[in-house]
Design an enzyme around this catalytic site. Structure first.
Site, PDB file in Angstrom:
ATOM      1  N   ARG A 100       0.877  -1.173   0.000  1.00  0.00           N
ATOM      2  CA  ARG A 100       0.000   0.000   0.000  1.00  0.00           C
ATOM      3  C   ARG A 100       0.910   1.218   0.000  1.00  0.00           C
ATOM      4  NH1 ARG A 100      -2.972   3.818  -0.642  1.00  0.00           N
ATOM      5  NH2 ARG A 100      -4.573   4.535   0.773  1.00  0.00           N
ATOM      6  N   GLU A 148     -11.008   4.935  -7.138  1.00  0.00           N
ATOM      7  CA  GLU A 148     -11.268   3.502  -7.272  1.00  0.00           C
ATOM      8  C   GLU A 148     -11.489   3.147  -8.741  1.00  0.00           C
ATOM      9  OE1 GLU A 148     -11.335   1.177  -4.637  1.00  0.00           O
ATOM     10  OE2 GLU A 148     -10.430   2.896  -3.645  1.00  0.00           O
ATOM     11  N   ARG A 185      -1.432  -5.214   5.283  1.00  0.00           N
ATOM     12  CA  ARG A 185      -0.731  -4.824   4.058  1.00  0.00           C
ATOM     13  C   ARG A 185       0.529  -4.047   4.418  1.00  0.00           C
ATOM     14  NH1 ARG A 185      -5.837  -1.940   1.257  1.00  0.00           N
ATOM     15  NH2 ARG A 185      -5.600  -0.878   3.241  1.00  0.00           N
TER      16      ARG A 185
END
Length: 123
Positions: A3, A11, A67
């Site tokens: 990330r 998105e 992440r």
């Protein structure tokens, strides 16, 4: 998966985050998804699958989902996180305590907006 610290790109798939942003911003979901696909294509044009990168960590190495959080450096030394913002394909998203490059990202964001770069070129 890594990330990228400090950025928020639109998105590219219809999901709850895209729908929430559509409601909050008043933007049509199709526009958001189109911008997300453009941002993803931009990133893929810079970073090829399997290409070597260098990771730099900040205060937190992982997010709450496990992440890896990092600043990603390309082989030529450019920071991918900043490059995406500077090129107009993401906004800064600073979440403490990972704030090492907050000012740099804000400067890049202002430059992209002022120069109508990337997604900011759209009316």
């Amino acid at each position: 998966n890594v990330r990228l610290i400090g950025i928020d790109a639109p998105e590219s798939r219809k999901n709850e985050k895209a729908q929430r942003y559509s409601r909050e911003s008043g933007k049509d979901i199709a526009v958001i998804l189109s911008q997300g696909k453009r941002a993803a294509a931009f990133m893929k044009s810079i970073l090829r699958k399997g290409e070597s990168v260098t990771l730099e960590f900040d205060a937190d190495k992982y997010d709450r989902y496990g992440r890896t959080l990092a600043y990603v450096y390309l082989r030529d030394g450019r920071m991918l996180n900043d490059l995406i913002i500077l090129s107009g394909y993401a906004s800064p998203l600073t979440i403490p305590p990972n704030v090492k490059y907050k000012d740099r990202f804000l400067k890049s964001y202002k430059s992209a907006r002022e120069n109508k770069t990337g997604l900011w070129s759209e009316k």
